[in-house]
Design an enzyme around this catalytic site. Structure first.
Site, PDB file in Angstrom:
ATOM      1  N   TYR A  82     -51.945 -86.538  42.603  1.00 42.79           N
ATOM      2  CA  TYR A  82     -52.703 -85.290  42.775  1.00 42.79           C
ATOM      3  C   TYR A  82     -54.110 -85.560  43.305  1.00 42.79           C
ATOM      4  O   TYR A  82     -54.658 -84.747  44.053  1.00 42.79           O
ATOM      5  CB  TYR A  82     -52.727 -84.481  41.467  1.00 42.79           C
ATOM      6  CG  TYR A  82     -51.402 -83.776  41.242  1.00 42.79           C
ATOM      7  CD1 TYR A  82     -51.142 -82.552  41.842  1.00 42.79           C
ATOM      8  CD2 TYR A  82     -50.402 -84.362  40.484  1.00 42.79           C
ATOM      9  CE1 TYR A  82     -49.916 -81.922  41.676  1.00 42.79           C
ATOM     10  CE2 TYR A  82     -49.175 -83.743  40.311  1.00 42.79           C
ATOM     11  CZ  TYR A  82     -48.941 -82.518  40.913  1.00 42.79           C
ATOM     12  OH  TYR A  82     -47.723 -81.899  40.767  1.00 42.79           O
ATOM     13  N   ARG A  85     -53.730 -85.851  46.955  1.00 47.91           N
ATOM     14  CA  ARG A  85     -53.617 -84.529  47.582  1.00 47.91           C
ATOM     15  C   ARG A  85     -54.973 -83.810  47.598  1.00 47.91           C
ATOM     16  O   ARG A  85     -55.317 -83.121  48.556  1.00 47.91           O
ATOM     17  CB  ARG A  85     -52.561 -83.693  46.854  1.00 47.91           C
ATOM     18  CG  ARG A  85     -51.148 -84.196  47.161  1.00 47.91           C
ATOM     19  CD  ARG A  85     -50.087 -83.350  46.497  1.00 47.91           C
ATOM     20  NE  ARG A  85     -50.191 -81.954  46.842  1.00 47.91           N
ATOM     21  CZ  ARG A  85     -49.715 -80.957  46.092  1.00 47.91           C
ATOM     22  NH1 ARG A  85     -49.089 -81.228  44.950  1.00 47.91           N
ATOM     23  NH2 ARG A  85     -49.845 -79.712  46.456  1.00 47.91           N
ATOM     24  N   ASN A 117     -50.649 -71.599  46.731  1.00 50.24           N
ATOM     25  CA  ASN A 117     -51.263 -72.879  47.098  1.00 50.24           C
ATOM     26  C   ASN A 117     -52.299 -73.310  46.067  1.00 50.24           C
ATOM     27  O   ASN A 117     -52.984 -72.479  45.471  1.00 50.24           O
ATOM     28  CB  ASN A 117     -51.898 -72.790  48.485  1.00 50.24           C
ATOM     29  CG  ASN A 117     -50.853 -72.529  49.557  1.00 50.24           C
ATOM     30  OD1 ASN A 117     -49.660 -72.675  49.289  1.00 50.24           O
ATOM     31  ND2 ASN A 117     -51.290 -72.138  50.735  1.00 50.24           N
ATOM     32  N   HIS A 134     -50.204 -70.829  41.118  1.00 50.46           N
ATOM     33  CA  HIS A 134     -49.786 -72.172  40.704  1.00 50.46           C
ATOM     34  C   HIS A 134     -50.961 -73.089  40.377  1.00 50.46           C
ATOM     35  O   HIS A 134     -50.827 -74.308  40.395  1.00 50.46           O
ATOM     36  CB  HIS A 134     -48.882 -72.791  41.787  1.00 50.46           C
ATOM     37  CG  HIS A 134     -47.573 -72.064  41.935  1.00 50.46           C
ATOM     38  ND1 HIS A 134     -46.751 -72.170  43.026  1.00 50.46           N
ATOM     39  CD2 HIS A 134     -46.945 -71.201  41.079  1.00 50.46           C
ATOM     40  CE1 HIS A 134     -45.677 -71.401  42.856  1.00 50.46           C
ATOM     41  NE2 HIS A 134     -45.780 -70.800  41.692  1.00 50.46           N
ATOM     42  N   CYS A 142     -57.885 -80.751  30.073  1.00 49.09           N
ATOM     43  CA  CYS A 142     -57.329 -81.719  29.122  1.00 49.09           C
ATOM     44  C   CYS A 142     -55.856 -81.401  28.852  1.00 49.09           C
ATOM     45  O   CYS A 142     -55.496 -80.247  28.638  1.00 49.09           O
ATOM     46  CB  CYS A 142     -58.134 -81.664  27.832  1.00 49.09           C
ATOM     47  SG  CYS A 142     -57.458 -82.757  26.559  1.00 49.09           S
ATOM     48  N   CYS A 145     -56.108 -80.469  24.728  1.00 53.21           N
ATOM     49  CA  CYS A 145     -56.835 -79.306  24.208  1.00 53.21           C
ATOM     50  C   CYS A 145     -57.146 -78.265  25.283  1.00 53.21           C
ATOM     51  O   CYS A 145     -57.708 -77.221  24.982  1.00 53.21           O
ATOM     52  CB  CYS A 145     -58.130 -79.736  23.501  1.00 53.21           C
ATOM     53  SG  CYS A 145     -59.472 -80.166  24.637  1.00 53.21           S
ATOM     54  N   THR A 210     -44.198 -68.770  53.199  1.00 51.54           N
ATOM     55  CA  THR A 210     -43.538 -69.224  51.974  1.00 51.54           C
ATOM     56  C   THR A 210     -42.031 -69.189  52.171  1.00 51.54           C
ATOM     57  O   THR A 210     -41.507 -68.290  52.834  1.00 51.54           O
ATOM     58  CB  THR A 210     -43.946 -68.376  50.745  1.00 51.54           C
ATOM     59  OG1 THR A 210     -43.197 -68.832  49.608  1.00 51.54           O
ATOM     60  CG2 THR A 210     -43.722 -66.887  50.948  1.00 51.54           C
TER      61      THR A 210
HETATM   62  P1  OAD Z   1     -42.391 -74.350  51.064  1.00 59.54           P
HETATM   63  O1  OAD Z   1     -42.683 -75.728  51.538  1.00 59.54           O
HETATM   64  O2  OAD Z   1     -41.200 -74.133  50.206  1.00 59.54           O
HETATM   65  O3  OAD Z   1     -42.289 -73.363  52.300  1.00 59.54           O
HETATM   66  C1  OAD Z   1     -43.248 -73.402  53.315  1.00 59.54           C
HETATM   67  C2  OAD Z   1     -42.930 -72.301  54.295  1.00 59.54           C
HETATM   68  O4  OAD Z   1     -43.955 -72.272  55.269  1.00 59.54           O
HETATM   69  C3  OAD Z   1     -41.598 -72.479  55.040  1.00 59.54           C
HETATM   70  O5  OAD Z   1     -40.865 -71.272  54.984  1.00 59.54           O
HETATM   71  C4  OAD Z   1     -42.035 -72.797  56.471  1.00 59.54           C
HETATM   72  O6  OAD Z   1     -41.117 -72.288  57.440  1.00 59.54           O
HETATM   73  C5  OAD Z   1     -43.361 -72.053  56.533  1.00 59.54           C
HETATM   74  N1  OAD Z   1     -44.310 -72.542  57.550  1.00 59.54           N
HETATM   75  C6  OAD Z   1     -44.480 -73.790  58.035  1.00 59.54           C
HETATM   76  N2  OAD Z   1     -45.462 -73.823  58.940  1.00 59.54           N
HETATM   77  C7  OAD Z   1     -45.959 -72.571  59.026  1.00 59.54           C
HETATM   78  C8  OAD Z   1     -46.992 -71.946  59.787  1.00 59.54           C
HETATM   79  N3  OAD Z   1     -47.744 -72.637  60.657  1.00 59.54           N
HETATM   80  N4  OAD Z   1     -47.198 -70.616  59.613  1.00 59.54           N
HETATM   81  C9  OAD Z   1     -46.459 -69.898  58.740  1.00 59.54           C
HETATM   82  N5  OAD Z   1     -45.460 -70.435  58.002  1.00 59.54           N
HETATM   83  C10 OAD Z   1     -45.218 -71.748  58.136  1.00 59.54           C
HETATM   84  O7  OAD Z   1     -43.736 -73.843  50.333  1.00 59.54           O
HETATM   85  P2  OAD Z   1     -43.922 -72.652  49.291  1.00 59.54           P
HETATM   86  O8  OAD Z   1     -43.042 -71.506  49.611  1.00 59.54           O
HETATM   87  O9  OAD Z   1     -45.373 -72.403  49.225  1.00 59.54           O
HETATM   88  O10 OAD Z   1     -45.205 -75.149  43.598  1.00 59.54           O
HETATM   89  O11 OAD Z   1     -43.426 -73.346  47.961  1.00 59.54           O
HETATM   90  C11 OAD Z   1     -43.570 -72.671  46.742  1.00 59.54           C
HETATM   91  C12 OAD Z   1     -43.940 -73.634  45.652  1.00 59.54           C
HETATM   92  O12 OAD Z   1     -43.022 -74.725  45.627  1.00 59.54           O
HETATM   93  C13 OAD Z   1     -45.293 -74.299  45.834  1.00 59.54           C
HETATM   94  O13 OAD Z   1     -46.376 -73.501  45.388  1.00 59.54           O
HETATM   95  C14 OAD Z   1     -45.143 -75.524  44.978  1.00 59.54           C
HETATM   96  C15 OAD Z   1     -43.751 -75.961  45.339  1.00 59.54           C
HETATM   97  O14 OAD Z   1     -43.070 -76.670  44.346  1.00 59.54           O
HETATM   98  C16 OAD Z   1     -46.135 -75.687  42.786  1.00 59.54           C
HETATM   99  O15 OAD Z   1     -46.986 -76.449  43.172  1.00 59.54           O
HETATM  100  C17 OAD Z   1     -46.031 -75.231  41.380  1.00 59.54           C
END
Ligand code: OAD
Length: 266
Positions: A82, A85, A117, A134, A142, A145, A210
Site C-alpha cells: 500500500y 501504491r 478510489n 473504499h 491503528c 484501536c 467502474t
Molecule cells: P476495475 O478495475 O474493476 O474496473 C475499472 C474500469 O475502468 C473498467 O470497466 C475499465 O473498462 C474502465 N476504464 C479503464 N480505463 C478507463 C478510462 N480511461 N476511462 C473510463 N473508464 C476506464 O475497478 P473498479 O470498478 O473501480 O476495491 O473496482 C472496484 C473495486 O474493486 C475497487 O475500489 C477496489 C477493487 O478491489 C477496494 O479497494 C476495496
C-alpha cells in the site's frame, strides 16, 4: 432499451453526443458522479481488472494483500504494497476527467461525487466532500484501536527488497494499517448511507470507469435507476449492470467528460 454511443478517436471526428444526453445533463438538478479505477487510469494509476490499464488483481493476489488476515500474517508485505501504491498516487496528477468533474459541479451545484478510489485525485483537482466508499491510502489508522495515524509525506523505500514494518500506533502501540476497506470488511456506514441517500435522490447518475463488480458499491446505480434517475455509463467497455433505459458512452473518461461539458454548455 439501452442505447450505446461510441467515441471515435480518429483525428477530426465530430464525436457529437446525442442531444437527449446533452439535455439530460444540462437540466439535471441533483447529479451524482460515481467513479471507479477508470477515472484515475489516465493519471497512470492502475485499475484492478482491466487488462488495458493495469489489472492489479491479475498481477497480485488480493488474498495476500487486501484482507485483515493477510495483514496479520505478513504486515510488512501488506503495508509495503500500500505504501508503493501511495507513492504512485503522490507522483500522479489529476487528469482531465477529474477536472471535468469539478467543472460539472460548477454547472450543477448539487452534484455529489462518490468514488471507489482510494486516491485523492478528485480532491487535488478541486472536488469537495468526496465520498470515499473504499477508504483512502492517505488516512492510515491503528489496526487495534482505530486511532488515526499521521503518515510521512513520502513513503519509506524498501530496504533490501523488503519494506519496513508498519509504524506503531501513537495511542496504543498497535500496528498501523492502511485506511482502505479490505475484502471481508464493512464499508464505513456513514459514507455508505450518504452514498445511498445521494443515489436515491439524484436525477442524473453518471457512472465513470467502474466494472460494476464490487458490492455494495455496485448497487448504487440500481438505487438511482429505481428512483427514476437517468443513468449514463462512461467507459471504454460496457460495464456490468447496465440495464433498462441506461445510456452507454463508450470511450475514455478523459475524452468523453470534456465533450459532455463542451457540448452541453459550449
Ligand atoms: P476495475 O478495475 O474493476 O474496473 C475499472 C474500469 O475502468 C473498467 O470497466 C475499465 O473498462 C474502465 N476504464 C479503464 N480505463 C478507463 C478510462 N480511461 N476511462 C473510463 N473508464 C476506464 O475497478 P473498479 O470498478 O473501480 O476495491 O473496482 C472496484 C473495486 O474493486 C475497487 O475500489 C477496489 C477493487 O478491489 C477496494 O479497494 C476495496
Amino acid at each position: 432499451m439501452t442505447s450505446t454511443w461510441h467515441f471515435d478517436p480518429t483525428p477530426g471526428a465530430a464525436n457529437r453526443l446525442p442531444e437527449t444526453v446533452l439535455e439530460t445533463v444540462r437540466s439535471a438538478q441533483r447529479a451524482v458522479v460515481f467513479g471507479g479505477a477508470g477515472m484515475s487510469a489516465e493519471s497512470g494509476i492502475a485499475t484492478f481488472r482491466d487488462a488495458q490499464s493495469g489489472a492489479l488483481w491479475a498481477r497480485f493476489d488480493a488474498e495476500q494483500l487486501a484482507t485483515p488476515e493477510a495483514f496479520l500474517r505478513d504486515p510488512e508485505r501488506v503495508w509495503g504494497w500500500y505504501e508503493w501504491r501511495r507513492m504512485q498516487v503522490l507522483q500522479a496528477r489529476p487528469n482531465v476527467a477529474h477536472r471535468a468533474v469539478v467543472e460539472l459541479a460548477q454547472r450543477l451545484p448539487q452534484l455529489r461525487v462518490i468514488t471507489q478510489n482510494v486516491d485523492d485525485l478528485h480532491e487535488r483537482a478541486g472536488s469537495r466532500e468526496v465520498l470515499h466508499l473504499h477508504g483512502s491510502l492517505h488516512q492510515a489508522r491503528c489496526f487495534d484501536c482505530a486511532a488515526a495515524h499521521p503518515l510521512d509525506a513520502l513513503p519509506d523505500e524498501p530496504e533490501g527488497g523488503r519494506y519496513l514494518a508498519p509504524p506503531r500506533c501513537l495511542c496504543c502501540g498497535g500496528p498501523v494499517r492502511p485506511g482502505v476497506v479490505w475484502f471481508g470488511e464493512s464499508l464505513d456506514p456513514h459514507v455508505l448511507d450518504a452514498a445511498f441517500a445521494a443515489a436515491g435522490a439524484c436525477d442524473l447518475f453518471l457512472s465513470v470507469g467502474t466494472s460494476g463488480l464490487v458490492h455494495p458499491a455496485a448497487q448504487l446505480p440500481d438505487v438511482a435507476r429505481q428512483q427514476g434517475a437517468t443513468l449514463l455509463h462512461v467507459n471504454p467497455q460496457r460495464p456490468q449492470g447496465v440495464s433498462g433505459e441506461d445510456v452507454c458512452l463508450l470511450g475514455p473518461a478523459g475524452q468523453i467528460l470534456p465533450l459532455l461539458l463542451r457540448q452541453a454548455w459550449g
